[in-house]
Design an enzyme around this catalytic site. Structure first.
Site, short mmCIF file in Angstrom:
data_model
loop_
_atom_site.label_atom_id
_atom_site.label_comp_id
_atom_site.label_asym_id
_atom_site.label_seq_id
_atom_site.Cartn_x
_atom_site.Cartn_y
_atom_site.Cartn_z
N PHE A 1 0.87 -1.18 0.00
CA PHE A 1 0.00 0.00 0.00
C PHE A 1 0.91 1.23 0.00
O PHE A 1 1.60 1.50 0.99
CB PHE A 1 -0.81 -0.11 1.29
CG PHE A 1 -1.79 0.98 1.62
CD1 PHE A 1 -3.09 0.93 1.14
CD2 PHE A 1 -1.43 2.00 2.49
CE1 PHE A 1 -4.01 1.88 1.51
CE2 PHE A 1 -2.36 2.96 2.86
CZ PHE A 1 -3.65 2.90 2.37
N LEU B 1 1.14 4.92 0.01
CA LEU B 1 0.51 6.23 0.20
C LEU B 1 1.58 7.27 0.52
O LEU B 1 1.61 8.36 -0.06
CB LEU B 1 -0.50 6.11 1.35
CG LEU B 1 -1.21 7.35 1.85
CD1 LEU B 1 -2.13 7.90 0.77
CD2 LEU B 1 -2.07 7.02 3.07
N THR B 2 2.48 6.93 1.43
CA THR B 2 3.40 7.94 1.98
C THR B 2 4.45 8.40 0.97
O THR B 2 5.03 7.62 0.24
CB THR B 2 4.09 7.36 3.24
OG1 THR B 2 3.07 6.98 4.16
CG2 THR B 2 5.01 8.37 3.89
N ILE C 1 7.40 2.14 2.60
CA ILE C 1 6.29 1.25 2.23
C ILE C 1 6.59 -0.21 2.67
O ILE C 1 7.57 -0.81 2.22
CB ILE C 1 6.00 1.32 0.71
CG1 ILE C 1 5.83 2.79 0.27
CG2 ILE C 1 4.78 0.47 0.35
CD1 ILE C 1 4.76 3.58 1.00
N ILE D 1 12.06 -3.40 34.73
CA ILE D 1 11.89 -4.57 35.61
C ILE D 1 13.05 -5.56 35.44
O ILE D 1 13.48 -6.20 36.38
CB ILE D 1 10.51 -5.24 35.33
CG1 ILE D 1 9.39 -4.30 35.80
CG2 ILE D 1 10.41 -6.60 36.02
CD1 ILE D 1 7.99 -4.72 35.37
N GLU E 1 0.48 4.07 10.19
CA GLU E 1 -0.98 4.13 9.97
C GLU E 1 -1.66 5.23 10.77
O GLU E 1 -2.76 5.04 11.31
CB GLU E 1 -1.62 2.75 10.22
CG GLU E 1 -1.12 1.74 9.20
CD GLU E 1 -1.94 0.49 9.10
OE1 GLU E 1 -3.17 0.57 9.14
OE2 GLU E 1 -1.33 -0.57 8.97
N GLU F 1 -0.85 11.50 17.41
CA GLU F 1 -1.45 12.85 17.28
C GLU F 1 -2.60 12.80 16.26
O GLU F 1 -3.67 13.39 16.48
CB GLU F 1 -0.39 13.87 16.83
CG GLU F 1 0.68 14.19 17.87
CD GLU F 1 1.75 13.09 18.01
OE1 GLU F 1 1.83 12.20 17.15
OE2 GLU F 1 2.50 13.13 19.01
#
Ligand SMILES: Cc1cc2nc3c(=O)[nH]c(=O)nc-3n(C[C@H](O)[C@H](O)[C@H](O)COP(=O)(O)OP(=O)(O)OC[C@H]3O[C@@H](n4cnc5c(N)ncnc54)[C@H](O)[C@@H]3O)c2cc1C
Length: 380
Positions: A123, A125-126, A157, A338, A364, A368
């Site tokens: 996918f 998009l960026t 991606i 811990i 994704e 913010e």
């Protein structure tokens, strides 16, 4: 209200847990260290039917529900967050948009090999100017003699180096009010002009492939327009809404791994004549981790349930993604505390959870952006 898993859901969870324990967990440290994408594990995930879970039998799927798929993501990510991320990306971001929005021909062409796990999809998009603000897309697709000619660059991606097809966003024209018209186009990765490079040196999820894609005069048939419709931007946004539930499930896996290893260690490690688990300061950390994981799991399951009921789920998907990913960061951080010095050493595989979790509050839609999405749902 029923909080019990169905028999089918329990069976998927058990099968995924067994698969993860046997084939993935023993490899997790090596995958993190080398940063190599585990091709063989993905082949096996396909063979064992894990790619099929949420898709209908009509397209070769298993006919399972979203919750079953989320249970599998959690178990896989618990063993190895890199594998969990790439697994979820291949289903939620790679296959789902074709399954949900593709034309009949697009489904016939791509779904059988993707759902059977023979091939992977990505996918895209960026871009440099399109991060949180996806409308900043600069990639263009110009229609010429029945073909789109695509030029642009995508970055960060997931799975692209191993994908046979990438769904990319590109500007295909202008809307009536003069805005960019952004569409989704399926680009087979063997098309001339497509160059894919994955040499990012990542902080976490190091074995999940993350690539940069260069598209130079890439020509694909006009039929590759997702759903046969321009304005596919909304397909991307709806895909992300659903994908966020799977990032929530990934987060549950990472947080649970950090918690379980902390609980176990705190019972074995003695200081001042007592096991760490007898000190209230450590007990409170463990109690908070357990409570937050339980709450995050309820949120992930509720968002998945809403989706399966055909009800609106975008706000709850953001709730689940935001809370579960921030829970994973807190759990990863407390796990190191811990375990003390032991937790700080890479060879022990504890600090890896914090590095892996950090991606989950970014990918994704950052934390913010999730708060912005939630505020919009509140009418702000
Ligand atoms: C390992 C990895 C895998 C990825 N996989 C994929 C993939 O498969 N496909 C894909 O398309 N993308 C992918 N991405 C990209 C990812 O979705 C983006 O990195 C993310 O959406 C943030 O965009 P950005 O990195 O450009 O940050 P920016 O948008 O530049 O944000 C930087 C900071 O500013 C904040 N910010 C931005 N806008 C606002 C605002 N309006 N109000 C308040 N704060 C704001 C952000 O929250 C963040 O803290 C991946 C990223 C990584 C790291």
């Amino acid at each position: 209200m029923d909080f019990e898993l169905s028999e089918e859901q329990r069976a998927v969870k058990e099968k995924a847990a067994q698969f993860a324990e046997k084939y993935i967990k023993p490899r997790a440290l090596e995958i993190d260290k080398t940063g190599e994408f585990p091709v063989d594990i993905f082949k096996k995930l396909g063979e064992e039917g894990f790619m099929k879970i949420p898709f209908s039998e009509e397209w070769g799927g298993a006919g399972g529900d979203t919750l079953s798929y989320m249970l599998a993501v959690e178990e896989i990510a618990k063993a190895c967050a890199s594998t969990g991320l790439s697994y979820a990306a291949s289903i939620s971001l790679g296959i789902s948009p074709i399954y949900n929005f593709g034309t009949k021909e697009q489904k016939e062409k791509w779904l059988p090999d993707l759902i059977s796990g023979k091939k992977l999809a990505s996918f895209g998009l960026t871009e440099v100017m399109a991060g949180s603000d996806a409308s900043g897309t600069e990639t263009t697709a110009v229609l010429e003699n029945g073909e789109y000619v695509i030029n642009g660059q995508k970055r960060y991606i997931t799975n692209a180096s191993y994908a046979s097809v990438i769904l990319v966003t590109a500007i295909t024209g202008e809307t009536a009010n003069g805005r960019k018209r952004i569409s989704g186009i399926l680009v087979p990765t063997d098309t001339p002009g497509v160059t894919i490079k994955s040499d990012y040196d990542k902080m976490g999820v190091r074995g999940s492939d993350t690539a940069e894609i260069n598209l130079e005069d890439v020509r694909v048939p006009a039929e590759n327009l997702l759903g046969g419709k321009e304005d596919g931007y909304k397909f991307f946004m709806q895909t992300l809404d659903a994908g966020r539930i799977s990032i929530g499930a990934n987060s549950l896996g990472v947080a649970s791994a950090a918690f379980e290893s902390s609980l176990d260690y705190s019972k074995k490690r003695n200081q001042f004549g007592n096991s760490l688990s007898k000190f209230q300061a450590i007990q409170f950390k463990l109690a908070d981790m357990a409570m937050e994981i339980e709450l995050a799991r309820n949120m992930v399951h509720k968002a998945a349930w809403l989706k399966d009921q055909g009800k609106p789920f975008a706000k709850e998907a953001s709730f689940a993604k935001l809370f579960a990913s921030e829970t994973a960061v807190r759990a990863g951080n407390e796990a190191i505390q811990i375990h003390g010095g032991y937790g700080y050493m890479r060879e022990n595989g504890v600090e890896r959870h914090l590095r892996d979790a950090k991606l989950l509050v970014i990918g994704e839609g950052t934390s913010e952006i999730q708060r912005i999405v939630i505020a919009k749902h509140l009418g702000c």
